[in-house]
Scaffold this active site. Structure first.
Site, PDB file in Angstrom:
ATOM      1  N   ALA A   1      48.278   7.273  70.504  1.00 53.66           N
ATOM      2  CA  ALA A   1      47.110   8.227  70.835  1.00 53.66           C
ATOM      3  C   ALA A   1      47.209   9.340  69.568  1.00 53.66           C
ATOM      4  O   ALA A   1      48.013   9.496  69.291  1.00 53.66           O
ATOM      5  CB  ALA A   1      47.277   8.999  72.083  1.00 53.66           C
TER       6      ALA A   1
ATOM      7  N   GLY B   1      50.713   4.504  72.209  1.00 52.25           N
ATOM      8  CA  GLY B   1      49.433   3.699  72.715  1.00 52.25           C
ATOM      9  C   GLY B   1      49.199   2.433  71.962  1.00 52.25           C
ATOM     10  O   GLY B   1      48.494   1.592  72.303  1.00 52.25           O
TER      11      GLY B   1
ATOM     12  N   GLU C   1      51.198  -0.171  73.672  1.00 52.17           N
ATOM     13  CA  GLU C   1      50.593  -0.273  74.892  1.00 52.17           C
ATOM     14  C   GLU C   1      49.310  -1.160  74.768  1.00 52.17           C
ATOM     15  O   GLU C   1      49.136  -2.023  75.611  1.00 52.17           O
ATOM     16  CB  GLU C   1      50.211   1.081  75.623  1.00 52.17           C
ATOM     17  CG  GLU C   1      51.427   1.834  76.039  1.00 52.17           C
ATOM     18  CD  GLU C   1      51.369   3.455  76.361  1.00 52.17           C
ATOM     19  OE1 GLU C   1      50.480   3.962  75.620  1.00 52.17           O
ATOM     20  OE2 GLU C   1      51.640   3.854  77.431  1.00 52.17           O
TER      21      GLU C   1
ATOM     22  N   GLU D   1      56.880   8.677  72.743  1.00 52.92           N
ATOM     23  CA  GLU D   1      56.392   9.740  73.492  1.00 52.92           C
ATOM     24  C   GLU D   1      57.471  10.802  74.061  1.00 52.92           C
ATOM     25  O   GLU D   1      56.990  11.997  73.898  1.00 52.92           O
ATOM     26  CB  GLU D   1      55.353   9.463  74.801  1.00 52.92           C
ATOM     27  CG  GLU D   1      54.343   8.765  74.587  1.00 52.92           C
ATOM     28  CD  GLU D   1      54.365   6.986  74.206  1.00 52.92           C
ATOM     29  OE1 GLU D   1      55.639   6.669  74.142  1.00 52.92           O
ATOM     30  OE2 GLU D   1      53.313   6.470  74.368  1.00 52.92           O
TER      31      GLU D   1
HETATM   32  N1  CAA Z   1      48.087  10.870  65.754  1.00 54.84           N
HETATM   33  C1  CAA Z   1      47.755  11.640  64.785  1.00 54.84           C
HETATM   34  N2  CAA Z   1      48.136  11.570  63.636  1.00 54.84           N
HETATM   35  C2  CAA Z   1      48.936  10.480  63.302  1.00 54.84           C
HETATM   36  C3  CAA Z   1      49.471   9.723  64.461  1.00 54.84           C
HETATM   37  C4  CAA Z   1      49.170   9.947  65.716  1.00 54.84           C
HETATM   38  N3  CAA Z   1      49.806   9.273  66.613  1.00 54.84           N
HETATM   39  N4  CAA Z   1      50.478   9.021  63.499  1.00 54.84           N
HETATM   40  C5  CAA Z   1      50.425   9.071  62.530  1.00 54.84           C
HETATM   41  N5  CAA Z   1      49.538  10.121  62.089  1.00 54.84           N
HETATM   42  C6  CAA Z   1      49.073  10.872  61.133  1.00 54.84           C
HETATM   43  C7  CAA Z   1      50.314  11.747  60.286  1.00 54.84           C
HETATM   44  O1  CAA Z   1      49.951  12.944  61.040  1.00 54.84           O
HETATM   45  C8  CAA Z   1      49.813  11.778  58.720  1.00 54.84           C
HETATM   46  O2  CAA Z   1      48.827  12.551  58.736  1.00 54.84           O
HETATM   47  P1  CAA Z   1      48.659  13.417  57.288  1.00 54.84           P
HETATM   48  O3  CAA Z   1      48.620  12.400  56.177  1.00 54.84           O
HETATM   49  O4  CAA Z   1      47.466  14.211  57.627  1.00 54.84           O
HETATM   50  O5  CAA Z   1      49.945  14.238  57.351  1.00 54.84           O
HETATM   51  C9  CAA Z   1      49.615  10.470  58.590  1.00 54.84           C
HETATM   52  O6  CAA Z   1      49.030   9.780  59.906  1.00 54.84           O
HETATM   53  C10 CAA Z   1      50.432   9.473  58.150  1.00 54.84           C
HETATM   54  O7  CAA Z   1      51.569   9.507  58.862  1.00 54.84           O
HETATM   55  P2  CAA Z   1      53.035  10.190  58.451  1.00 54.84           P
HETATM   56  O8  CAA Z   1      52.877  10.872  57.260  1.00 54.84           O
HETATM   57  O9  CAA Z   1      53.656  10.526  59.582  1.00 54.84           O
HETATM   58  O10 CAA Z   1      53.649   8.579  57.824  1.00 54.84           O
HETATM   59  P3  CAA Z   1      55.056   8.102  57.853  1.00 54.84           P
HETATM   60  O11 CAA Z   1      55.275   6.762  57.194  1.00 54.84           O
HETATM   61  O12 CAA Z   1      56.044   9.073  57.310  1.00 54.84           O
HETATM   62  O13 CAA Z   1      55.453   7.789  59.386  1.00 54.84           O
HETATM   63  C11 CAA Z   1      55.016   7.130  61.659  1.00 54.84           C
HETATM   64  C12 CAA Z   1      54.859   6.933  60.127  1.00 54.84           C
HETATM   65  C13 CAA Z   1      56.731   6.867  61.719  1.00 54.84           C
HETATM   66  C14 CAA Z   1      54.333   6.053  62.498  1.00 54.84           C
HETATM   67  C15 CAA Z   1      54.732   8.554  61.942  1.00 54.84           C
HETATM   68  O14 CAA Z   1      53.525   8.747  61.444  1.00 54.84           O
HETATM   69  C16 CAA Z   1      54.844   9.156  63.529  1.00 54.84           C
HETATM   70  O15 CAA Z   1      55.834   9.072  64.080  1.00 54.84           O
HETATM   71  N6  CAA Z   1      53.633   8.925  64.202  1.00 54.84           N
HETATM   72  C17 CAA Z   1      53.485   9.425  65.567  1.00 54.84           C
HETATM   73  C18 CAA Z   1      53.927   8.334  66.581  1.00 54.84           C
HETATM   74  C19 CAA Z   1      53.914   8.614  67.989  1.00 54.84           C
HETATM   75  O16 CAA Z   1      54.422   9.416  68.259  1.00 54.84           O
HETATM   76  N7  CAA Z   1      53.110   8.018  68.618  1.00 54.84           N
HETATM   77  C20 CAA Z   1      52.915   8.114  70.070  1.00 54.84           C
HETATM   78  C21 CAA Z   1      51.505   9.058  70.305  1.00 54.84           C
HETATM   79  S1  CAA Z   1      51.441   9.704  72.058  1.00 54.84           S
HETATM   80  C22 CAA Z   1      50.684   8.508  72.921  1.00 54.84           C
HETATM   81  O17 CAA Z   1      50.533   7.495  72.339  1.00 54.84           O
HETATM   82  C23 CAA Z   1      50.626   8.751  74.208  1.00 54.84           C
HETATM   83  C24 CAA Z   1      50.233   7.550  75.019  1.00 54.84           C
HETATM   84  O18 CAA Z   1      51.016   6.679  75.683  1.00 54.84           O
HETATM   85  C25 CAA Z   1      48.801   7.337  75.399  1.00 54.84           C
END
Ligand code: CAA
Length: 262
Positions: free
Chosen positions: A67, A113, A116, A136
């Site tokens: 998400a 998400g 999921e 999460e």
């Molecule tokens: N939401 C918003 N932005 C996101 C994102 C997310 N879930 N995942 C990645 N991005 C963005 C980053 O903020 C970054 O943006 P900027 O370039 O503006 O900084 C861009 O995408 C690229 O990401 P990274 O620089 O972090 O890339 P990386 O290769 O270093 O890492 C990753 C990749 C491990 C996937 C890391 O981006 C990450 O941990 N992302 C979040 C994953 C996460 O926590 N997902 C769960 C979300 S909560 C959810 O989904 C709830 C639910 O069940 C409904």
């Protein structure tokens, strides 16, 4: 088909490929993308020429990284977050229950998400570099689009708890070992393989495919005896189709069947 901002679509013989496309944020699911996906499901439901659906993410790095976290601070109350989860769950349930096979072509990170969403498909085809996880917990929250429920059903209670509690990412190979992924292919081959599989499924009898899906889904929610009764009644329905006549005659006449979905 609409002109969506965050979803690209491509159609072939009997299939549609939807590419979720917000590459700068690893295809994170924001409200707009989820609304478009809902519209895409409306369109798929009413378009008979689409027999199989493929969903993938744009770019080489991610299927969907979850998400969109940048929208989370707009949520001020538990009830708002609950509504967000219910909206996502209802869309994912629609995808899961489509009367057509859904292939999730997981081309990289399938997190939160994203994992999921992948679990709502009938078949998960993963690129070698795919990574699955429910991170999460690292944000101080829990999965909200079905992660605790579908993961537990897919890989068992304790492995689901392990993955949700640690937030650990697993490789495509580990996900396959756990039964989450059905097939792993080299990344450059993923879409070609997905289209090939979709083409193969598009040739099958659509009503039989639909009944297989219903029988497995509904059977898993009930005891074995009730499930077997459900199977028998769906077996009956499958016998009552023109496609059954066509399939059986084609076998007896040693030719390929031509199914019409009737
Ligand atoms: N939401 C918003 N932005 C996101 C994102 C997310 N879930 N995942 C990645 N991005 C963005 C980053 O903020 C970054 O943006 P900027 O370039 O503006 O900084 C861009 O995408 C690229 O990401 P990274 O620089 O972090 O890339 P990386 O290769 O270093 O890492 C990753 C990749 C491990 C996937 C890391 O981006 C990450 O941990 N992302 C979040 C994953 C996460 O926590 N997902 C769960 C979300 S909560 C959810 O989904 C709830 C639910 O069940 C409904």
């Amino acid at each position: 088909m609409s002109n969506w901002k965050h979803i690209r679509s491509d159609q072939g013989e009997g299939w549609v490929l939807l590419t979720l496309s917000r590459p700068k944020v690893l295809n994170a699911l924001n409200r707009e993308l989820l609304e478009e996906l809902n519209e895409a499901v409306d369109w798929i439901e009413k378009t008979d020429s689409v027999r199989v659906v493929i969903i993938t993410g744009s770019g080489e790095k991610a299927f969907v990284a979850g998400a969109d976290i940048s929208e989370f601070n707009e949520i001020k109350a538990a009830s708002q977050a609950e509504q967000m989860a219910l909206r996502g769950q209802s869309l994912f349930r629609r995808i899961e229950n489509l009367h057509k096979p859904v292939i999730m072509a997981v081309n990289g990170y399938a997190l939160g998400g994203g994992c999921e969403l992948a679990m709502c498909g009938d078949i998960i085809l993963a690129a070698e570099n795919a990574r699955f996880g429910q991170p999460e917990v690292n944000l101080g929250i829990i999965p909200g689009y079905g992660g605790t429920q579908r993961l537990a059903r897919a890989v068992g209670k304790n492995m689901a708890k392990y993955l949700c509690m640690t937030g650990e990412m697993i490789t495509a190979a580990e996900a396959q070992r756990l039964g989450l992924v059905q097939k792993i292919v080299p990344a450059p081959e993923l879409i070609k393989e997905a289209k090939q599989l979709a083409g193969q499924l598009a040739q099958k009898a659509p009503l039989a495919i639909q009944l297989i899906k219903k029988s497995i889904h509904n059977g898993l929610d009930v005891d074995l005896g009730t499930g077997l009764q459900l199977e028998a009644s769906y077996f009956g329905l499958s016998f009552n189709t023109e496609d059954r006549t066509e399939g059986v005659n084609a076998f007896l006449e040693k030719r390929a069947p031509r199914f019409k979905g009737k």
